[in-house]
Design an enzyme around this catalytic site. Sequence first.
Site, PDB file in Angstrom:
ATOM      1  N   GLY A 115      67.932  31.951  -5.800  1.00 33.07           N
ATOM      2  CA  GLY A 115      66.658  32.051  -5.102  1.00 33.07           C
ATOM      3  C   GLY A 115      65.699  32.965  -5.820  1.00 33.07           C
ATOM      4  CE  LYS A 159      68.724  36.299  -6.199  1.00 36.09           C
ATOM      5  NZ  LYS A 159      67.329  36.494  -5.819  1.00 36.09           N
ATOM      6  CB  THR A 160      71.503  42.110  -3.601  1.00 39.73           C
ATOM      7  OG1 THR A 160      71.190  41.630  -4.909  1.00 39.73           O
ATOM      8  CG2 THR A 160      72.448  43.292  -3.715  1.00 39.73           C
ATOM      9  CD  GLU A 202      34.432  37.812  -4.989  1.00 36.16           C
ATOM     10  OE1 GLU A 202      35.077  37.013  -4.283  1.00 36.16           O
ATOM     11  OE2 GLU A 202      34.790  38.142  -6.140  1.00 36.16           O
ATOM     12  N   GLY A 244      63.752  38.844  -4.327  1.00 31.75           N
ATOM     13  CA  GLY A 244      63.392  39.402  -3.033  1.00 31.75           C
ATOM     14  C   GLY A 244      63.756  38.565  -1.836  1.00 31.75           C
TER      15      GLY A 244
END
Length: 658
Positions: A243, A249-250, A467, A246
């Site tokens: 994946g 997984k860990t 903008e 962040g």
Amino acid sequence: MKQQENKSQSPDGSEKKNLKPTYGGKNINWFYLFLFGMIVMLSLFSDPATGAKEITWTLLQDSLLPQREVSKIVVINKEVAEIYVKKTPTGTTENDNVLNNFFQSPEVPRYTITIGSVETFEDKLQRAQAEFPAADKIDVQYQTRTSWLSILSWLLPFGIIVFFWLYILRSMRGGQGGNPLFNFGKSSPKISDEQTKISVTFDDVAGLKEAKIEVMEVVDFLKNPETYTKLGAKIPKGVMLVGPPGTGKTLMARAVAGEAKVPFFSMSGSEFVEMFVGVGASRVRDLFKKAKEKAPSIIFIDEIDAVGRSRSKVNAFQANDERESTLNQLLTELDGFGPNTGVIVLAATNRPDVLDKALLRPGRFDRHIYLELPTKEERQEIFGVHLRRLKLAENVDVGQLSKLSPGFSGADIANICNEAALIAARKKKEKVGQEDFMEARDRIIGGLERKSKIISEKEKEIVAYHEAGHAVSSWHLKHVDSLVKVSIIPRGKSLGSTWYLPQERQIITKSQFIDQLCAALGGRAAEEIIFNEISSGALDDLEKVTKQAYGMVAYYGLNKELGPISFYDSTGRNEQMFGKPYSEDMAKQIDEQVQILIDNAYQRTKDLLLKHKDELEKLAQLLLKQEVVEKEDLVEILGQRGVKQLEKTTESLEVGNG
């Protein structure tokens, strides 16, 4: 070897004895120092000529020989002559002070003379005693001696080298027992067992429901293996967690360790790779040996791509023999298990495309679990986990926070919560409010506000119209994300920003792609319309537009001129090749179609802004006045979104058949 007994109380109240060597640690350094001092003392006091006084030949010839005080002369190593004097009563002789020395005995030399050569010394001595009777003449004796100092002069450098290497090896040992030379190839995983429990459980892993179900099956096998083995089932030997960074997984692996209540061995892939040949493979063998001894157990290898990269011929010029031997040993250990030894391997990576195919085949890493970016509902659950430890105000809306954070990973959400708490603490608040979370989100996405950055009035005006061009064009384009606010306060490297609320899409249509191109070109088009010239402020917009246009033409097959072809390579091998996967003629066609697509999108954006030029002027002036325009002001100036949509099909953007 003596040992000292230290008694301590164990948790159950019984006495516990710790045996510690009394010479360990710093005491061994004092032992070496004492030994060195003893050697120096022995070398000083074992030499009989240590306390002798050195004299000249003249004193020997004119004083000692005529007075018959010399008993014998010994020549040492043909370099120094030791002069022994007769024992005389204490009186007026010159050598009384030497005789009364505490450290000397009567059979030690009193004087020494450095001679040039033996022949010359004998000749002088014979002439000085020419008139002496035969009984008073002194014979010369010759001796060869080896001094402690001469031995130390060549032993000391070797001793220093030995002590230096002993110190280096003790430092490399890192507190582990045994000989460090034999521990060099040993693995040093972080071990979690009954004594060192991990507090993380599956309750701390929000979202990821499907991934948790698959991982919980592994945990259930370790707790109740007979449920599966009695039916003949085999649990997967390896589970690969894949994946983006962040996504947890860990954290998932730590939750497995906390739930399984079995020994858990954790190592990083980079810890196997060393500059010394054979160390990586040795550490792999040692790691699996330890895990088998404590089975059932779990091995977790984080960032396995550090050691499991593909061994294909494309990477031949980047080959690392040590890494490949480590990978080969890992493959052997994975395939060398019995089917139900109770050892399961978890691995995590965010780059599955670079892993070797042999590592991912069935029988090694049988199961691949993909951890994607969380959806809106999953983000709400993740916010709930990270908000537990915060003191929240009543106006905090978790649902709105999850809506305003599309594309955020679990680590990003944790960062937002922590940043919001820091902002509230900086403002001396008692609780964290909704506005703190909004400020934290803006800071993480756009960077820190730089209100102190000084820009000229002309530049500020250009930024305001730039903008405003983005805002007006995106407001009147059907498929662009909803506009939230517009700001001309510098953040990070940007001088202004336009904030959107992205929709969570799994696929993007051709019309949506084209509207996004037009919205991104709105700032540059507004500058050309108002000032009749363009600036370098649209660099980021142009980079984004160019990449997106090439993706539409070369990857997604959205150009009718080229047809439904794609040069995208999911394996990533084309990036490692020096050439392109298509011909020069095809490259020319791709460039032409990309240029046509961008030019038509730019012209469409200019036409849209010319039609709504009054709204562009009002919005830009309001930005110059208050720097930040929220959605309520945008509705007041631009009207309700969707009512005044530009009625123009996107098909007319492409020329010819496209």
